[in-house]
Scaffold this motif. Structure first.
Motif, short mmCIF file in Angstrom:
data_model
loop_
_atom_site.label_atom_id
_atom_site.label_comp_id
_atom_site.label_asym_id
_atom_site.label_seq_id
_atom_site.Cartn_x
_atom_site.Cartn_y
_atom_site.Cartn_z
N ASN A 1 0.83 -1.21 0.00
CA ASN A 1 0.00 0.00 0.00
C ASN A 1 0.86 1.25 0.00
O ASN A 1 0.54 2.23 -0.67
N VAL B 1 -4.16 -4.78 -1.18
CA VAL B 1 -4.14 -4.68 -2.63
C VAL B 1 -4.48 -6.05 -3.20
O VAL B 1 -3.82 -7.04 -2.90
N VAL C 1 -7.93 -2.00 -4.36
CA VAL C 1 -7.63 -1.96 -2.94
C VAL C 1 -8.90 -2.24 -2.15
O VAL C 1 -9.89 -1.54 -2.30
#
Length: 131
Positions: A27, A97, A103
Motif C-alpha cells: 500500500n 491490494v 484496494v
C-alpha cells in the motif's frame, strides 16, 4: 523497450507475492502522494530566516535572538519533512491490494500496543517456520 511476456509474468508474480507477504508495504508503494513545491519553498525560506537570525544573534551577542533563530530554522526543516495529511490519515494498513490492483479496505482494527503487535508478528513468524 517493452518487457517480454515472461518478464511481465515474473513481475506480476513478484507483485502478488509482495502483496500477500506485506500488504502494508504494498500500500505504501502504490500511494501516489507528492508534496507540493510550495511546501519546500516555504520551509527553505523559514530555514534561511532562522539561519540569518542565528548568525545575527551570535554576531550581536544576543543569545535570545540566536535561540529564536534556531527554533525558526528547526521549524522550517520540520515543516518540510512533516506529513501534510497527518491528521486525516489512519495509522497502520489502510487496506489490502488485490491481485487485479484494486484496494480492499481493511476493517477498523482494534488499537493494540507496541508489545502486542510485536508478539503477534513473532507468533506469525513462528507459525510460518513450522510448515
Amino acid at each position: 523497450m517493452p518487457l517480454s511476456e515472461y518478464e511481465q509474468r515474473v513481475l506480476e508474480q513478484m507483485e502478488r507475492q509482495l502483496t500477500s507477504d506485506d500488504p502494508r508495504l504494498a500500500n505504501t508503494l502504490t500511494q501516489r502522494g507528492r508534496r507540493p513545491v510550495s511546501r519546500y519553498l516555504i520551509a527553505g525560506g523559514g530555514a534561511a530566516v532562522g539561519l540569518l537570525l542565528l548568525v545575527l544573534g551570535a554576531a550581536g551577542s544576543l543569545p535570545w535572538l540566536g535561540v529564536v533563530g534556531f527554533v525558526v530554522m528547526f521549524a522550517g526543516v520540520a515543516f518540510a519533512f512533516a506529513d501534510p495529511h497527518r491528521g486525516a490519515r489512519r495509522h497502520g494498513p489502510q487496506g489490502v491490494v488485490q491481485a487485479d490492483g484494486a484496494v480492499r479496505r481493511a476493517p477498523q482494527a482494534r488499537k493494540s500496543g507496541f508489545m502486542s503487535r510485536l508478539e503477534e508478528r513473532w507468533d506469525r513468524r513462528r507459525g510460518q517456520q513450522g510448515r
